[in-house]
Scaffold this active site. Structure first.
Site, PDB file in Angstrom:
ATOM      1  N   ARG A 102       0.809  -1.222   0.000  1.00  0.00           N
ATOM      2  CA  ARG A 102       0.000   0.000   0.000  1.00  0.00           C
ATOM      3  C   ARG A 102       0.841   1.271   0.000  1.00  0.00           C
ATOM      4  O   ARG A 102       0.510   2.271   0.626  1.00  0.00           O
ATOM      5  CB  ARG A 102      -0.973   0.011   1.199  1.00  0.00           C
ATOM      6  CG  ARG A 102      -1.899  -1.189   1.255  1.00  0.00           C
ATOM      7  CD  ARG A 102      -2.853  -1.246   0.072  1.00  0.00           C
ATOM      8  NE  ARG A 102      -3.734  -2.412   0.192  1.00  0.00           N
ATOM      9  CZ  ARG A 102      -3.498  -3.588  -0.412  1.00  0.00           C
ATOM     10  NH1 ARG A 102      -2.420  -3.745  -1.175  1.00  0.00           N
ATOM     11  NH2 ARG A 102      -4.336  -4.591  -0.267  1.00  0.00           N
ATOM     12  N   SER A 137     -11.203  -0.179   3.800  1.00  0.00           N
ATOM     13  CA  SER A 137     -10.324  -0.761   4.815  1.00  0.00           C
ATOM     14  C   SER A 137      -9.570   0.341   5.548  1.00  0.00           C
ATOM     15  O   SER A 137      -8.878   1.149   4.936  1.00  0.00           O
ATOM     16  CB  SER A 137      -9.333  -1.730   4.170  1.00  0.00           C
ATOM     17  OG  SER A 137     -10.010  -2.833   3.620  1.00  0.00           O
ATOM     18  N   GLU A 167      -4.444   2.722   6.836  1.00  0.00           N
ATOM     19  CA  GLU A 167      -4.449   2.575   5.378  1.00  0.00           C
ATOM     20  C   GLU A 167      -5.181   3.743   4.738  1.00  0.00           C
ATOM     21  O   GLU A 167      -4.791   4.235   3.680  1.00  0.00           O
ATOM     22  CB  GLU A 167      -5.109   1.255   4.974  1.00  0.00           C
ATOM     23  CG  GLU A 167      -5.111   1.011   3.474  1.00  0.00           C
ATOM     24  CD  GLU A 167      -5.560  -0.381   3.098  1.00  0.00           C
ATOM     25  OE1 GLU A 167      -6.167  -0.539   2.025  1.00  0.00           O
ATOM     26  OE2 GLU A 167      -5.310  -1.327   3.865  1.00  0.00           O
TER      27      GLU A 167
END
EC number: 1.3.1.98
Length: 314
Positions: free
Chosen positions: A188, A237, A307
């Site tokens: 990520r 998320s 995130e």
């Protein structure tokens, strides 16, 4: 929110005009003090100092070339993985519209996709072209620009598995093509600099049967529907999965399922999702996330990393 000097105000929607003596006009839309809450999934947060929707790449390049180098620039996609803080976002927020949503087939297994194209559009185009390997993009609620920058992933695949190269417009208006390896992908994360806007990406899959590809996309869509609160005001998320762990399981084990602060709540359906039940401020949502992190740390000695992007002034 407090104003920062901008070298590039032009006529803005709403009738107000700033000094434009040294400012070239834009062909797209430039709006001052523009609400961002309607553009992000949480439906909360403050305004953009400037919101720019360029008419095309040249419009974006020319605008950035004339911008004060100290003026922050941020690209906004679908706003699905973002908390816009209540004090708003200084600088220029760039939103890529329809002009950046085009997709072109380059060969039997390769697509060139505009930075504003959605994951659903890319995966559907790949399906129709008989290109397998891009099905997971059906499960990413964002645009090409966002998931290329963040190495977005779902269902066991990541953008780094399919990216050939991307075209970026840097803060100073320079246009560069970056091969996939230049992005330095990790989980990520990429090495794209602040202020860079991804305007195009080339993805490569493999030859496949459109029927089988479509079945896999349907499976992904059904799995998301069954496990995630898709009909809610959410940000996707919230926390990265720590090595060897699932973030949702750690949140659940720490007793945070359903936890509330104001109108912000940890989803009971999937507790790595935060929800705005109606009137939560961005401060409520972020505070709830920090409380979850604190409880997980106390319970497991594992520090969850955000995130979701948290941007702007608190």
């Amino acid at each position: 929110m407090g104003r920062r000097p901008c070298q590039r105000y032009c006529e803005v929607e709403g009738g107000q005009v700033s000094s434009t003596a040294t400012l070239p006009s834009v062909r797209g839309k430039l709006k001052a003090d523009a609400p961002l809450a309607p553009l992000v999934w949480f439906k909360s947060g403050g305004n953009a100092e400037l919101l720019f929707e360029p008419a095309d790449r040249d419009d974006l390049v020319e605008y950035l070339k004339g911008l004060d180098p100290d003026m922050p620039v941020m690209a906004l996609g679908l706003g699905s993985n973002m908390i816009v803080r209540d004090g708003g976002v200084p600088g220029v927020t760039v939103r890529l519209g329809k002009a950046f949503s085009k997709i072109e087939r380059l060969d039997e297994t390769t697509l060139k996709c505009g930075g504003g194209a959605s994951g659903i559009l890319v995966s559907s185009t790949a399906r129709d072209a008989g290109i397998a390997g891009l099905e997971f993009l059906r499960g990413i609620p964002g645009t090409v620009g966002g998931f290329v920058r963040m190495n977005g992933g779902a269902y066991g695949r990541e953008v780094q598995d399919i990216l050939v190269s991307c075209t970026v417009v840097l803060h100073d208006g320079t246009v560069e093509e970056w091969p996939a390896e230049q992005l330095g992908y990790t989980y990520r994360h990429s090495e794209l600099p602040e202020g860079a806007v991804v305007v195009e990406a080339v993805f490569r899959g493999m030859a496949g049967d459109p029927l089988i590809i479509g079945q896999e996309m349907d499976r992904i869509a059904q799995a998301r529907e069954e496990s995630q609160p898709l009909r809610s005001r959410t940000g996707g998320s919230t926390f990265k999965n720590p090595p060897g762990h699932k973030a949702w399981a750690l949140v659940d084990a720490a007793g945070c399922r359903g936890l509330k602060i104001g109108d912000a709540q940890v989803s009971e359906k999937h507790c790595n999702f935060l929800l705005n039940l109606g009137n939560a401020s961005s401060a409520d949502i972020e505070e709830l996330g920090e409380e979850v992190r604190r409880r997980v740390q106390a319970k497991t000695n594992i520090s969850l990393e955000w995130e979701i992007q948290r941007i702007g002034v608190a």
